[in-house]
Design a protein around this motif. Structure first.
Motif, PDB file in Angstrom:
ATOM      1  N   ILE A 201       0.898  -1.079   0.140  1.00  0.00           N
ATOM      2  CA  ILE A 201       0.050   0.028   0.132  1.00  0.00           C
ATOM      3  C   ILE A 201       0.832   1.264  -0.022  1.00  0.00           C
ATOM      4  CG2 ILE A 201      -1.573   1.532   1.438  1.00  0.00           C
ATOM      5  CD1 ILE A 201      -2.641  -1.390   2.264  1.00  0.00           C
ATOM      6  N   GLY A 202       0.743   2.061  -0.915  1.00  0.00           N
ATOM      7  CA  GLY A 202       1.533   3.411  -1.164  1.00  0.00           C
ATOM      8  C   GLY A 202       1.232   4.086  -2.144  1.00  0.00           C
ATOM      9  N   LEU A 203       1.966   5.259  -2.656  1.00  0.00           N
ATOM     10  CA  LEU A 203       1.750   5.946  -3.807  1.00  0.00           C
ATOM     11  C   LEU A 203       2.220   5.015  -4.992  1.00  0.00           C
ATOM     12  CD1 LEU A 203       3.134   9.093  -2.423  1.00  0.00           C
ATOM     13  CD2 LEU A 203       0.988   8.953  -2.864  1.00  0.00           C
ATOM     14  N   GLY A 204       1.634   5.138  -6.026  1.00  0.00           N
ATOM     15  CA  GLY A 204       2.036   4.302  -7.300  1.00  0.00           C
ATOM     16  C   GLY A 204       3.138   4.597  -7.720  1.00  0.00           C
ATOM     17  N   ARG A 205       3.840   3.620  -8.194  1.00  0.00           N
ATOM     18  CA  ARG A 205       5.182   3.666  -8.751  1.00  0.00           C
ATOM     19  C   ARG A 205       4.938   2.448  -9.900  1.00  0.00           C
ATOM     20  NH1 ARG A 205       9.556   6.523  -8.189  1.00  0.00           N
ATOM     21  NH2 ARG A 205      11.376   5.850  -8.986  1.00  0.00           N
ATOM     22  N   PRO A 206       4.602   2.524 -11.158  1.00  0.00           N
ATOM     23  CA  PRO A 206       4.124   1.550 -11.944  1.00  0.00           C
ATOM     24  C   PRO A 206       5.583   0.735 -12.272  1.00  0.00           C
ATOM     25  CG  PRO A 206       3.079   3.252 -12.669  1.00  0.00           C
ATOM     26  CD  PRO A 206       3.881   3.943 -11.571  1.00  0.00           C
ATOM     27  N   GLU A 207       6.730   1.334 -12.552  1.00  0.00           N
ATOM     28  CA  GLU A 207       7.755   0.808 -12.769  1.00  0.00           C
ATOM     29  C   GLU A 207       8.420  -0.312 -11.822  1.00  0.00           C
ATOM     30  OE1 GLU A 207       9.140   4.792 -11.373  1.00  0.00           O
ATOM     31  OE2 GLU A 207       7.392   3.864 -12.179  1.00  0.00           O
TER      32      GLU A 207
ATOM     33  N   GLY B 299       5.861  -1.900  -9.827  1.00  0.00           N
ATOM     34  CA  GLY B 299       4.812  -2.724  -9.636  1.00  0.00           C
ATOM     35  C   GLY B 299       4.189  -2.330  -8.349  1.00  0.00           C
ATOM     36  N   TRP B 300       4.281  -1.127  -7.804  1.00  0.00           N
ATOM     37  CA  TRP B 300       3.544  -0.545  -6.703  1.00  0.00           C
ATOM     38  C   TRP B 300       1.943  -0.118  -7.006  1.00  0.00           C
ATOM     39  CZ3 TRP B 300       3.970   0.080  -1.205  1.00  0.00           C
ATOM     40  CH2 TRP B 300       5.323  -0.590  -0.533  1.00  0.00           C
ATOM     41  N   PRO B 301       0.976  -0.289  -6.572  1.00  0.00           N
ATOM     42  CA  PRO B 301      -0.065   0.141  -7.037  1.00  0.00           C
ATOM     43  C   PRO B 301      -0.499   1.455  -6.434  1.00  0.00           C
ATOM     44  CG  PRO B 301      -0.366  -1.552  -5.659  1.00  0.00           C
ATOM     45  CD  PRO B 301       0.836  -1.755  -5.853  1.00  0.00           C
ATOM     46  N   GLY B 302      -1.291   2.234  -6.655  1.00  0.00           N
ATOM     47  CA  GLY B 302      -1.692   3.344  -5.833  1.00  0.00           C
ATOM     48  C   GLY B 302      -1.690   4.619  -6.707  1.00  0.00           C
ATOM     49  N   PRO B 303      -2.229   5.531  -6.089  1.00  0.00           N
ATOM     50  CA  PRO B 303      -2.432   7.034  -6.885  1.00  0.00           C
ATOM     51  C   PRO B 303      -1.075   7.398  -7.122  1.00  0.00           C
ATOM     52  CG  PRO B 303      -3.036   7.363  -4.696  1.00  0.00           C
ATOM     53  CD  PRO B 303      -2.933   5.805  -4.722  1.00  0.00           C
ATOM     54  N   PRO B 304      -0.745   8.235  -8.373  1.00  0.00           N
ATOM     55  CA  PRO B 304       0.603   8.723  -8.636  1.00  0.00           C
ATOM     56  C   PRO B 304       0.799   9.935  -7.358  1.00  0.00           C
ATOM     57  CG  PRO B 304      -0.714   8.621 -10.636  1.00  0.00           C
ATOM     58  CD  PRO B 304      -1.646   8.178  -9.282  1.00  0.00           C
ATOM     59  N   ALA B 305       2.178   9.928  -7.135  1.00  0.00           N
ATOM     60  CA  ALA B 305       2.486  11.029  -6.113  1.00  0.00           C
ATOM     61  C   ALA B 305       2.224  12.672  -6.592  1.00  0.00           C
ATOM     62  CB  ALA B 305       3.774  10.859  -5.943  1.00  0.00           C
TER      63      ALA B 305
ATOM     64  N   SER C  56      -7.255   6.116   1.192  1.00  0.00           N
ATOM     65  CA  SER C  56      -8.655   6.159   0.614  1.00  0.00           C
ATOM     66  C   SER C  56      -8.610   5.651  -0.893  1.00  0.00           C
ATOM     67  CB  SER C  56      -9.112   7.628   0.506  1.00  0.00           C
ATOM     68  OG  SER C  56     -10.248   7.385  -0.054  1.00  0.00           O
ATOM     69  N   ALA C  57      -7.473   5.816  -1.577  1.00  0.00           N
ATOM     70  CA  ALA C  57      -7.450   5.216  -2.886  1.00  0.00           C
ATOM     71  C   ALA C  57      -7.169   3.710  -2.898  1.00  0.00           C
ATOM     72  CB  ALA C  57      -6.216   5.790  -3.752  1.00  0.00           C
ATOM     73  N   HIS C  58      -6.887   3.266  -1.691  1.00  0.00           N
ATOM     74  CA  HIS C  58      -6.424   1.944  -1.607  1.00  0.00           C
ATOM     75  C   HIS C  58      -7.899   1.107  -0.987  1.00  0.00           C
ATOM     76  CE1 HIS C  58      -2.275   1.002  -2.949  1.00  0.00           C
ATOM     77  NE2 HIS C  58      -2.075   2.156  -2.666  1.00  0.00           N
ATOM     78  N   GLY C  59      -8.775   1.922  -0.788  1.00  0.00           N
ATOM     79  CA  GLY C  59     -10.031   1.493  -0.016  1.00  0.00           C
ATOM     80  C   GLY C  59     -10.155   1.384   1.391  1.00  0.00           C
ATOM     81  N   ILE C  60      -9.276   2.356   2.009  1.00  0.00           N
ATOM     82  CA  ILE C  60      -9.204   2.332   3.401  1.00  0.00           C
ATOM     83  C   ILE C  60      -9.499   3.644   3.898  1.00  0.00           C
ATOM     84  CG2 ILE C  60      -7.622   2.444   5.430  1.00  0.00           C
ATOM     85  CD1 ILE C  60      -5.938   0.443   3.815  1.00  0.00           C
TER      86      ILE C  60
END
Length: 335
Positions: A98-104, A106-112, A129-133
């Motif tokens: 769970i964190g800020l997104g970093r596609p390269e 493999g981390w899901p989440g909203p872009p910083a 919240s973007a991770h459903g929490i």
């Protein structure tokens, strides 16, 4: 059977920890059966315990120093957008990240970049919240710790009855760009003496600065508490303060966490990102002259433009029994 581990990384400083208290509490509510381990500076463990959301602190001064030897079910990056923090958590091989997104990586989440404009408390709650929490950025208050006997101060001679609550003056900050001049803090401390016993706080490296402020303000040596308090003692002092005056640094976040009246002076970075919440707080700055280099050695023009008269007026306003005000003062006008 041992509880699964949720490992949250926030290997930063005092104010940084306090801004993620709402996020930590959201994680506690969402994962009631997990053991929550917070990887942060070991000295902050007493404050982590006050949140009611952390079961254990894993002393971690920086992401590269993360040394978790047990299986991790959920890893939460509350530190940053990587790559160092993401890589440190990847190394523990969690089931979920769970964190800020970093596609390269493999981390899901909203872009910083989508959240960078938000206040720091709101930013991390929006990430969750973007991770459903579900997370409430206003859930930041801490219960006050007990004050040690040697931090209970008598009111100064001539002070009004009931004014034994200390006035905390904290002149230091991590960088020179955030440091209001010492002679102005001294002048302010002299003016605030009728409100209660003025004490000057800071870390061990700020002992000389605090001593200079106290000497110029005519305060006795025992009012210099810089380098003499543990993190628990500093928290207790702030929790019982009648007023806290500081730059944009950790003590300001302590005042917000305990709901104590405060005046915070902002220089290179405005209060939009790190300022106090609604309550008996006032943020002072002059953005029209801001240089904006947070790592400069000298005070930012937006900080130097704040005068002693402005700060004194803000202090009197937030401590007035029936006239607490909140907001940002730009220039010489107040709302």
């Amino acid at each position: 059977m041992a509880a699964p581990v949720l490992l949250a990384l926030r290997a930063l400083n005092l104010g940084d920890l306090l801004t993620v208290v709402p996020a930590l509490r959201a994680l506690r509510r969402h994962h009631p059966d997990h053991r929550i381990v917070l990887a942060t500076a070991g000295v902050l463990a007493p404050l982590a315990a006050l949140t009611g959301a952390v079961d254990e602190v894993l002393p971690t001064p920086a992401p590269d120093a993360l040394a978790c030897t047990e299986p991790v079910d959920v890893a939460v990056n509350l530190h940053g957008a990587g790559p160092r923090s993401h890589q440190a958590l990847d190394a523990v091989a969690p089931r979920r990240r769970i964190g800020l997104g970093r596609p390269e990586s493999g981390w899901p989440g909203p872009p910083a970049a989508e959240l960078d404009h938000l206040h720091e408390r709101v930013r991390w709650c929006a990430m969750l919240s973007a991770h459903g929490i579900a997370a409430d950025p206003d859930d930041l208050r801490l219960p006050p710790p007990a004050a040690p006997d040697d931090l209970r101060l008598s009111p100064p001679t001539g002070a009004s009855p009931g004014s034994a609550q200390p006035v905390v003056v904290h002149p230091g900050a991590a960088f020179g760009s955030k440091c209001w001049p010492a002679d102005r803090f001294a002048a302010l401390a002299r003016r605030l003496a009728p409100l209660g016993p003025v004490v000057v706080t800071g870390g061990p490296a700020e002992r000389s600065l605090a001593g200079r402020v106290a000497a110029e303000a005519g305060l006795p040596d025992d009012r210099v508490l810089a380098g003499r308090t543990s993190i628990s003692e500093l928290a207790a002092l702030v929790a019982g303060a009648g007023l806290v005056v500081s730059g944009d640094t950790g003590v300001a976040h302590l005042a917000a966490a305990f709901g104590r009246p405060s005046v915070v002076l902002f220089g290179p970075v405005g209060p939009e990102r790190w300022g106090p919440p609604e309550g008996p707080h006032r943020a002072l700055t002059h953005p029209e002259v801001r240089r904006g280099d947070p790592f400069a050695d000298d005070p930012d023009p937006a900080l130097l433009a704040v005068g002693v008269d402005e700060v004194e007026a803000a202090c009197l306003a937030v401590t007035a029994r029936n006239g607490c005000v909140t907001g940002v003062v730009s220039g010489t006008t107040a709302s």
